[in-house]
Design a protein around this motif. Structure first.
Motif, mmCIF file in Angstrom:
data_model
loop_
_atom_site.group_PDB
_atom_site.id
_atom_site.type_symbol
_atom_site.label_atom_id
_atom_site.label_comp_id
_atom_site.label_asym_id
_atom_site.label_seq_id
_atom_site.Cartn_x
_atom_site.Cartn_y
_atom_site.Cartn_z
ATOM 1 N N THR A 214 1.089 36.373 42.710
ATOM 2 C CA THR A 214 2.290 37.190 42.912
ATOM 3 C C THR A 214 3.556 36.415 42.584
ATOM 4 O O THR A 214 4.346 36.813 41.728
ATOM 5 C CB THR A 214 2.353 37.707 44.361
ATOM 6 O OG1 THR A 214 1.187 38.480 44.640
ATOM 7 C CG2 THR A 214 3.584 38.568 44.568
ATOM 8 N N VAL A 215 3.757 35.308 43.258
ATOM 9 C CA VAL A 215 4.994 34.544 43.103
ATOM 10 C C VAL A 215 5.075 33.872 41.730
ATOM 11 O O VAL A 215 6.133 33.836 41.106
ATOM 12 C CB VAL A 215 5.126 33.496 44.230
ATOM 13 C CG1 VAL A 215 6.247 32.500 43.948
ATOM 14 C CG2 VAL A 215 5.380 34.202 45.560
ATOM 15 N N GLY A 216 3.949 33.359 41.249
ATOM 16 C CA GLY A 216 3.959 32.654 39.971
ATOM 17 C C GLY A 216 3.700 33.541 38.781
ATOM 18 O O GLY A 216 4.581 33.770 37.949
ATOM 19 N N MET A 217 2.501 34.103 38.706
ATOM 20 C CA MET A 217 2.105 34.888 37.534
ATOM 21 C C MET A 217 2.908 36.173 37.404
ATOM 22 O O MET A 217 3.421 36.498 36.336
ATOM 23 C CB MET A 217 0.613 35.211 37.635
ATOM 24 C CG MET A 217 0.057 35.951 36.439
ATOM 25 S SD MET A 217 -0.006 34.902 34.977
ATOM 26 C CE MET A 217 -0.886 35.969 33.837
ATOM 27 N N SER A 218 3.010 36.930 38.470
ATOM 28 C CA SER A 218 3.621 38.249 38.397
ATOM 29 C C SER A 218 5.152 38.195 38.406
ATOM 30 O O SER A 218 5.795 38.860 37.600
ATOM 31 C CB SER A 218 3.122 39.117 39.556
ATOM 32 O OG SER A 218 3.796 40.345 39.605
ATOM 33 N N GLN A 219 5.744 37.408 39.302
ATOM 34 C CA GLN A 219 7.195 37.462 39.492
ATOM 35 C C GLN A 219 7.969 36.293 38.897
ATOM 36 O O GLN A 219 9.193 36.248 39.006
ATOM 37 C CB GLN A 219 7.512 37.602 40.986
ATOM 38 C CG GLN A 219 6.953 38.868 41.591
ATOM 39 C CD GLN A 219 7.414 40.126 40.866
ATOM 40 O OE1 GLN A 219 8.601 40.458 40.898
ATOM 41 N NE2 GLN A 219 6.486 40.816 40.190
ATOM 42 N N PHE A 220 7.276 35.340 38.287
ATOM 43 C CA PHE A 220 7.939 34.207 37.637
ATOM 44 C C PHE A 220 8.930 33.522 38.592
ATOM 45 O O PHE A 220 9.915 32.910 38.180
ATOM 46 C CB PHE A 220 8.673 34.669 36.366
ATOM 47 C CG PHE A 220 8.858 33.587 35.331
ATOM 48 C CD1 PHE A 220 7.790 33.127 34.595
ATOM 49 C CD2 PHE A 220 10.111 33.045 35.084
ATOM 50 C CE1 PHE A 220 7.958 32.136 33.635
ATOM 51 C CE2 PHE A 220 10.289 32.052 34.128
ATOM 52 C CZ PHE A 220 9.203 31.605 33.401
ATOM 53 N N ALA A 221 8.639 33.616 39.886
ATOM 54 C CA ALA A 221 9.560 33.080 40.883
ATOM 55 C C ALA A 221 9.475 31.566 41.000
ATOM 56 O O ALA A 221 10.347 30.939 41.613
ATOM 57 C CB ALA A 221 9.289 33.720 42.242
#
Length: 520
Positions: free
Chosen positions: A418-425
């Motif tokens: 979620t934080v890395g792959m999906s949201q580039f956060a």
């Protein structure tokens, strides 16, 4: 439901995602060992969970306890209706250890950082006070150790899943020929696994079991556990034990795996499972071993039962991506959950909890998630995650939603996704570019756009698909942070060439949409 309160030498904790009856703990029966299992509010309440997730984990835990007792093991089980379920986990551990006059406490390595920290602290305090000795053992599940991935990428090497995946293939001799080279002459067949599904071949029947957990659901409700999503308590399709999980694996390999590769990225409102395995729940609570799943899939290819791209594509998810994100998680925790590189702060729209939006793709993906506690990776990444990133939703809030809604979501695997792959956060620590698209990709890979309230071809105006203007405004808004990324250079070239009036129309439309996401 509890073991007789006679003394024991050792108390061993089994968490709800450690339901592996083949663990070496259970190879011999020792009357001086008591296994402790707990349904506790601490675990139901740390995030709002889908009803089917709570029901299915508790049902599987109870089945495991029954199996252990049948094999002669002693089990102390705390169910959700007992007063002890309100206690903190470590409080229950301490009480059970004391009541049994145990001298040792053992636990398998937790997969989530918060539980690891909690149990380490408890063990240290017990050791310091001299009440009992404590020991953490391996869960005997993963191909890699927690920190092995971090070691693999030390000395400034760029973290890439493909790099790790190839090393894992070589180390474990998976899909290699006699010369140690990749079968088929290449490591990755992803380019061949991107077909849209038009209805043929037909989706196989649902080969999973069906359970009536109505009594358990009433217990959960009576205990005051708050959940969301459709309970479907009288027809839940998630396995409760290893026997059922193995039957599910058999069904997948025989009926769905042959077509999995071609259609693994496809989406359809007419087929919610398509050719996906639905095995992630059984894997993530450890009913199944990733080794046996990989071995069975490779064997199916070698026997001529499935095409190589299908076998390789599925194995890459298990041996590659699953191990990789776990390595990222343990290398980055604690603190990874707070990443917000793009400084997104918008609240999740209200329809994330109902599915009631005019966007057909979002409505279908979210409604399916609420009904089944499941959506496949493209629905999660390129529909829901895509919208969330374009709209600027708070990644921490989105993380909590993903963690709660999906049956297979445990923090070690969900958070990096979620934080890395999906949201580039995480500023590109996991993904090399933001995964965003306009309506064109969603239309190409699925049938959601047909009959949608919004027009996939329009970029502005009342009927324009929101993805189109949000896509361009996302890049424009984040030019200072993303403009240098070579992997998305083409998007910025197109922005530069865009007619100023057209560009401003897109920006204005996107700003209007983001000002009131609940209306979409």
């Amino acid at each position: 439901m509890n073991a007789a309160q006679t003394s024991a030498r050792t108390v061993r904790l089994i968490l709800g995602d450690q339901l592996n009856p083949q663990h070496s703990w259970f190879a011999t029966v020792d009357p001086q060992v008591v296994y402790l299992m707990m349904e506790v509010r601490q675990e139901t309440n740390y995030v709002l969970h889908h009803a089917q997730k709570v029901i299915s984990i508790f049902a599987a835990m109870r089945a495991m306890a029954t199996e252990l007792r049948a094999d002669g093991h002693r089990v102390h089980y705390i169910s959700i209706g007992q007063p002890e379920s309100e206690n903190a986990m470590v409080e229950n551990i301490a009480k059970i250890v004391h009541s049994l006059a145990a001298t040792h406490f053992e636990y398998q390595e937790p997969d989530e950082w918060r539980l690891d920290a909690l149990l380490r602290e408890y063990a240290a305090m017990a050791e310091a006070s001299g009440t009992h000795a404590s020991r953490m053992v391996s869960s005997e599940h993963f191909f890699t150790g927690r920190l092995e991935t971090r070691q693999m990428f030390k000395h400034g090497k760029r973290w890439l899943m493909e790099t790790m995946y190839r090393q894992m293939r070589v180390r474990h001799r998976v899909l290699l020929d006699s010369d140690g080279e990749p079968e088929g002459g290449q490591w990755n067949f992803d380019a061949e696994n991107r077909k849209a599904w038009k209805g043929d071949p037909v989706e196989p029947i649902d080969f999973r079991p069906s359970h009536d957990h109505g009594v358990l659901w009433k217990e959960i409700q009576a205990a005051g556990v708050k959940t969301f999503g459709l309970p479907a308590a009288n027809a839940i399709r998630w396995p409760v034990d290893r026997v059922e999980a193995l039957q599910q694996l058999d069904g997948f390999i025989a009926h769905a795996l042959p077509h999995f590769g071609d259609y693994q990225d496809a989406m359809s409102r007419e087929a919610k499972r398509l050719f996906h395995s639905m095995l992630s729940f059984a894997l993530n609570i450890k009913m199944l071993s990733p080794r046996e799943v990989v071995a069975r899939v490779e064997s199916a290819w070698r026997s001529g039962g499935v095409p190589l791209p299908a076998a390789e594509g599925f194995i890459r998810q298990i041996l590659g991506w699953r191990e990789y994100v776990r390595g990222v998680y343990w290398a980055q925790m604690p603190g990874y959950e707070s990443n917000n590189f793009l400084e997104h702060t918008a609240d999740l729209p209200e329809w994330f909890w109902t599915g009631k939006t005019h966007m057909a793709c979002m409505s279908a993906a979210i409604t399916q998630s609420l009904e089944m506690a499941h959506a496949h990776h493209i629905q999660r990444l390129m529909v829901i995650g895509n919208f969330a990133l374009l709209a600027g939703l708070n990644p921490t809030a989105l993380h909590a939603w993903y963690l709660g809604i999906y049956i297979d979501a445990f923090e070690w695997v969900e958070l990096p996704n979620t934080v890395g792959m999906s949201q580039f956060a995480d500023a590109g620590g996991l993904a090399t570019k933001p995964y965003v698209s306009s309506a064109a990709y969603i239309d190409r890979m699925g049938d959601y756009c047909s009959g949608c309230r919004y027009n996939k071809k329009l970029k502005t105006g009342a009927d324009a698909c929101p993805f189109n203007s949000l896509y361009w405004e996302f890049y424009e808004r984040h030019t200072p942070k993303l403009g240098h990324n070579a992997r998305i250079g083409m998007a910025y070239q197109q922005l530069k060439k865009m007619d100023p009036v057209t560009k401003e129309g897109l920006m204005e439309k996107a700003r209007e949409l983001r000002a009131d996401l609940n209306r979409l």
